[in-house]
Scaffold this motif. Structure first.
Motif, PDB file in Angstrom:
ATOM      1  N   PRO A   1      55.287  42.323 -25.905  1.00 40.61           N
ATOM      2  CA  PRO A   1      54.080  41.511 -26.099  1.00 40.61           C
ATOM      3  C   PRO A   1      52.815  42.343 -25.930  1.00 40.61           C
ATOM      4  N   MET A   2      51.778  41.989 -26.704  1.00 37.96           N
ATOM      5  CA  MET A   2      50.518  42.716 -26.653  1.00 37.96           C
ATOM      6  C   MET A   2      49.846  42.532 -25.298  1.00 37.96           C
ATOM      7  N   LYS A   3      49.157  43.574 -24.861  1.00 38.88           N
ATOM      8  CA  LYS A   3      48.371  43.477 -23.647  1.00 38.88           C
ATOM      9  C   LYS A   3      47.095  42.702 -23.922  1.00 38.88           C
ATOM     10  N   MET A   4      46.737  41.829 -23.015  1.00 36.00           N
ATOM     11  CA  MET A   4      45.512  41.056 -23.163  1.00 36.00           C
ATOM     12  C   MET A   4      44.523  41.520 -22.099  1.00 36.00           C
ATOM     13  N   TRP A   5      43.320  41.751 -22.514  1.00 38.41           N
ATOM     14  CA  TRP A   5      42.272  42.189 -21.591  1.00 38.41           C
ATOM     15  C   TRP A   5      41.033  41.369 -21.870  1.00 38.41           C
ATOM     16  N   ARG A   6      40.615  40.568 -20.886  1.00 33.29           N
ATOM     17  CA  ARG A   6      39.492  39.653 -21.095  1.00 33.29           C
ATOM     18  C   ARG A   6      38.171  40.385 -20.911  1.00 33.29           C
ATOM     19  N   VAL A   7      37.273  40.155 -21.856  1.00 34.36           N
ATOM     20  CA  VAL A   7      35.942  40.732 -21.778  1.00 34.36           C
ATOM     21  C   VAL A   7      35.212  40.138 -20.588  1.00 34.36           C
ATOM     22  N   PRO A   8      34.492  40.965 -19.802  1.00 36.10           N
ATOM     23  CA  PRO A   8      33.745  40.425 -18.666  1.00 36.10           C
ATOM     24  C   PRO A   8      32.714  39.400 -19.106  1.00 36.10           C
ATOM     25  N   GLN A   9      32.386  38.515 -18.192  1.00 33.66           N
ATOM     26  CA  GLN A   9      31.454  37.435 -18.495  1.00 33.66           C
ATOM     27  C   GLN A   9      30.093  37.988 -18.903  1.00 33.66           C
ATOM     28  N   SER A  10      29.516  37.406 -19.911  1.00 35.47           N
ATOM     29  CA  SER A  10      28.206  37.839 -20.404  1.00 35.47           C
ATOM     30  C   SER A  10      27.479  36.637 -20.966  1.00 35.47           C
ATOM     31  N   ASP A  11      26.181  36.622 -20.762  1.00 36.18           N
ATOM     32  CA  ASP A  11      25.383  35.518 -21.285  1.00 36.18           C
ATOM     33  C   ASP A  11      24.903  35.802 -22.711  1.00 36.18           C
ATOM     34  N   GLY A  12      25.117  37.028 -23.189  1.00 36.85           N
ATOM     35  CA  GLY A  12      24.580  37.392 -24.484  1.00 36.85           C
ATOM     36  C   GLY A  12      25.570  37.159 -25.606  1.00 36.85           C
ATOM     37  N   CYS A  13      25.055  37.155 -26.809  1.00 38.67           N
ATOM     38  CA  CYS A  13      25.867  37.062 -28.008  1.00 38.67           C
ATOM     39  C   CYS A  13      25.604  38.303 -28.841  1.00 38.67           C
ATOM     40  N   ILE A  14      26.551  38.671 -29.667  1.00 35.49           N
ATOM     41  CA  ILE A  14      26.370  39.836 -30.520  1.00 35.49           C
ATOM     42  C   ILE A  14      26.481  39.409 -31.974  1.00 35.49           C
ATOM     43  N   PRO A  15      25.719  40.047 -32.850  1.00 38.78           N
ATOM     44  CA  PRO A  15      25.829  39.724 -34.279  1.00 38.78           C
ATOM     45  C   PRO A  15      27.221  40.044 -34.800  1.00 38.78           C
ATOM     46  N   GLU A  16      27.566  39.403 -35.881  1.00 42.35           N
ATOM     47  CA  GLU A  16      28.905  39.583 -36.444  1.00 42.35           C
ATOM     48  C   GLU A  16      29.174  41.022 -36.851  1.00 42.35           C
ATOM     49  N   THR A  17      28.180  41.730 -37.388  1.00 39.77           N
ATOM     50  CA  THR A  17      28.406  43.119 -37.784  1.00 39.77           C
ATOM     51  C   THR A  17      28.779  43.985 -36.583  1.00 39.77           C
ATOM     52  N   GLU A  18      28.142  43.735 -35.454  1.00 37.30           N
ATOM     53  CA  GLU A  18      28.478  44.478 -34.243  1.00 37.30           C
ATOM     54  C   GLU A  18      29.864  44.089 -33.745  1.00 37.30           C
ATOM     55  N   TYR A  19      30.173  42.820 -33.836  1.00 37.94           N
ATOM     56  CA  TYR A  19      31.486  42.349 -33.408  1.00 37.94           C
ATOM     57  C   TYR A  19      32.597  43.018 -34.206  1.00 37.94           C
ATOM     58  N   ARG A  20      32.420  43.128 -35.530  1.00 35.16           N
ATOM     59  CA  ARG A  20      33.444  43.741 -36.372  1.00 35.16           C
ATOM     60  C   ARG A  20      33.609  45.220 -36.054  1.00 35.16           C
ATOM     61  N   ALA A  21      32.494  45.919 -35.762  1.00 35.89           N
ATOM     62  CA  ALA A  21      32.583  47.333 -35.397  1.00 35.89           C
ATOM     63  C   ALA A  21      33.294  47.504 -34.063  1.00 35.89           C
ATOM     64  N   LEU A  22      32.974  46.623 -33.107  1.00 34.90           N
ATOM     65  CA  LEU A  22      33.674  46.665 -31.815  1.00 34.90           C
ATOM     66  C   LEU A  22      35.151  46.347 -31.978  1.00 34.90           C
ATOM     67  N   GLU A  23      35.439  45.433 -32.880  1.00 32.27           N
ATOM     68  CA  GLU A  23      36.829  45.066 -33.139  1.00 32.27           C
ATOM     69  C   GLU A  23      37.616  46.272 -33.651  1.00 32.27           C
ATOM     70  N   PHE A  24      37.032  47.029 -34.585  1.00 27.24           N
ATOM     71  CA  PHE A  24      37.725  48.209 -35.107  1.00 27.24           C
ATOM     72  C   PHE A  24      37.853  49.273 -34.026  1.00 27.24           C
ATOM     73  N   PHE A  25      36.821  49.427 -33.216  1.00 26.08           N
ATOM     74  CA  PHE A  25      36.877  50.376 -32.110  1.00 26.08           C
ATOM     75  C   PHE A  25      38.028  50.041 -31.178  1.00 26.08           C
ATOM     76  N   GLN A  26      38.171  48.750 -30.873  1.00 22.55           N
ATOM     77  CA  GLN A  26      39.221  48.311 -29.953  1.00 22.55           C
ATOM     78  C   GLN A  26      40.612  48.462 -30.560  1.00 22.55           C
ATOM     79  N   LEU A  27      40.768  48.096 -31.814  1.00 21.20           N
ATOM     80  CA  LEU A  27      42.092  48.080 -32.436  1.00 21.20           C
ATOM     81  C   LEU A  27      42.553  49.457 -32.893  1.00 21.20           C
TER      82      LEU A  27
END
Length: 570
Positions: free
Chosen positions: A88-114
């Motif tokens: 099974p895949m490891k799950m790691w929860r992102v720390p709590q944050s009050d901010g939101c990120i734009p979708e373009t940043e989210y997709r770049a972070l997603e590729f960085f993570q994967l």
């Protein structure tokens, strides 16, 4: 969006509610394109609630400014996917944050993570991921390198839009500004944060093809280690990177600088650090590594010691006639170091063979990692068997090992088995192709050149480019060396400073110089006996320029005249 070429369908509202514009299902972190919208419909713009939302029972919300959709970090779970493992895949929860990120940043972070984190190995990747979601600077850098890495992997040089390029560069520059603005006297940043930033800057410039800048970032990180003496004093890292992980990462980084550019890249005050900046322990054969990650990490550190030794030896070779007491004492110290490094690496080879024979389950679960270590096992065996100082003729005793390296690399790349004039060899049994007599028949083509759309590979761990470079330049059997050149030229890999396409051009040039000096016609088969001592090229460390260019230097074995210089650009 200013400058956007997005076409808006006739009759579709741009002032409607958020629900009609961006209705989503659960975040799908396995998707790499912005196709997760499950509904985008025309809104009748009724207020306070539109008729479409009322009729479907959905909550109707309006936005004041038409911004891109944003993703709340609190709602995300980062999935660490490890290829080749069915657990099974490891799950790691992102720390709590009050901010939101734009979708373009989210997709770049997603590729960085994967994907990007896996370029460092799965354990190191988890540490980098943790740092990226705790430290704003590392997160900004992760966005930049994730975006650039995605373009590199998909070979999108001609497809990347101007907006995407600007997005990548803006975040890279933003990370630099954030780092420069830190006052070390008042900052509470963790020590390993600066070292992680240097590593990511190094990788970013390697992906850009700006290798001179990459070297500068790498040396900056090594200076931090030297100045603070973090590793030598055993000072603990309070947050993200264990000391052992930092040691291995910078061992890999320094290996690449020494392999490609040599000791000349380091300033005078940094050169003594080749022996003192890392407190590398000797190999403890009583407690050998027990898994593939420990095997790889222990080898990286031992190979680091050997690389340093060879780099210092290259500098001293020009002074071998010096008979001063200090020089003689230094030579004696190097001989002792050489014996210790040889002993430790031989102990590692025995431990690795024992681990393979024990039939660990990881052998089937991690076939790529095991194959890479096998390649380096034969590569290091050649280097350990050489005398010091070595002659170009001494490489001729290792034709069998060169052939095994090329066969193993072919397996890793999925290339068909080696075929010779007498039939096919079984790569799985690692048969060595028999010597081919000198003739004017053309060399067989390895395979058709792949199209430019083939995915490229980036890595910061042990790879295949260095062993192939060694096979192409040091093996004088035509069949083996030309197969190595074809593999290195078509594999589309970038392993830190090692660019396979550039390395292929350099090796092809060096081989052509040797063949011409020996009077061998282009495309003819030959053995090592056909290239005499005086026809053999002794290449020196190349040197990257500030622009997209590299200078190579070479001379003939036994020739004391100044080296010849040639320039390559890309």
């Amino acid at each position: 969006m200013v400058g956007s070429n997005r076409r808006i369908s006739r009759g579709r509202s741009r002032k409607g509610c958020i629900t009609c514009k961006y209705v989503r299902g659960p975040p799908d972190l396995t998707r790499h394109t912005d196709k997760s919208r499950i509904r985008r419909v025309k809104c009748d713009e009724g207020k306070p609630t539109c008729q479409r939302c009322t009729s479907t029972g959905r909550k109707c919300d309006y936005e004041d400014v038409a911004d891109p959709p944003k993703v709340d970090l609190q709602d995300l779970q980062i999935v660490q996917h490890i290829p080749g493992i069915t657990k099974p895949m490891k799950m790691w929860r992102v720390p709590q944050s009050d901010g939101c990120i734009p979708e373009t940043e989210y997709r770049a972070l997603e590729f960085f993570q994967l994907h990007t984190t896996l370029c460092f190995g799965k354990d190191t990747g988890l540490h980098l991921l943790q740092a990226a979601y705790h430290e704003p600077i590392i997160r900004t850098m992760a966005i930049a390198i994730g975006s650039l890495h995605r373009s590199f992997v998909h070979n999108e040089k001609g497809l990347t839009t101007r907006e995407e390029t600007q997005f990548t560069v803006q975040h890279y520059n933003k990370a630099i500004r954030q780092l420069v603005a830190i006052d070390p006297r008042t900052s509470h940043q963790s020590n390993d944060m600066f070292l992680i930033a240097c590593i990511l800057f190094y990788c970013f410039e390697c992906l850009q093809g700006h290798y001179k800048l990459a070297v500068q970032h790498g040396i900056s990180g090594l200076k931090i280690i030297k100045q603070q003496q973090l590793l030598a004093t055993g000072q603990s890292f309070p947050r993200y990177m264990p000391r052992e992980t930092v040691t291995v990462l910078f061992a890999i980084l320094e290996n690449q600088i020494l392999e490609v550019e040599g000791e000349s890249s380091f300033a005078e005050d940094m050169r003594p650090a080749l022996y003192s900046s890392f407190n590398t322990p000797t190999f403890d054969s009583s407690r050998p590594p027990s898994n593939i990650d420990e095997m790889r990490a222990s080898f990286e550190l031992l190979y680091h010691r050997l690389t340093r030794f060879l780099s210092v030896c290259e500098v001293l070779e020009v002074e071998l006639n010096d008979s001063s007491f200090e020089f003689v004492a230094q030579i004696q110290h190097l001989k002792e170091e050489h014996m210790q490094v040889r002993s430790d690496l031989n102990a590692w080879v025995i431990a690795f063979e024992t681990w393979l024979n024990a039939g660990s389950a990881e052998i089937d679960e991690e076939p790529y990692s095991v194959a890479i270590l096998k390649i380096w096992r034969f590569t290091i065996s050649i280097m350990l068997a050489l005398e010091w100082p070595s002659s170009e003729l001494s490489w001729d005793n290792h034709i069998d090992e060169f052939a095994l390296i090329v066969s193993l690399v072919s397996e890793v790349l999925g290339v068909p088995p080696i075929c010779n004039q007498g039939g096919s060899n079984n790569i799985s049994e690692h048969h060595v192709p028999p010597p081919v007599q000198n003739s004017v028949s053309p060399l067989p083509l390895l395979r058709p050149r792949p199209s430019k759309t083939q995915a490229s590979t980036f890595s910061m761990s042990l790879g295949i480019v260095t062993p192939l470079y060694l096979c192409a330049t040091r093996c004088r059997e035509s069949f083996i060396r030309h197969r190595a050149i074809d593999l290195i030229s078509t594999c589309h890999r970038r392993e830190g400073l090692w660019d396979s396409e550039l390395a292929g051009r350099i090796t092809r040039r060096i081989v052509s110089i040797e063949e011409a000096a020996a009077g061998i016609q282009p495309g003819a088969h030959y053995t090592s006996a056909d290239i005499g001592f005086a026809s053999r090229v002794r290449s020196l460390n190349p040197q990257y320029g500030q622009e997209n260019g590299i200078k190579i230097r070479y001379n003939w074995e036994g020739d004391s005249s100044p080296p010849i210089e040639e320039f390559f650009t890309w």
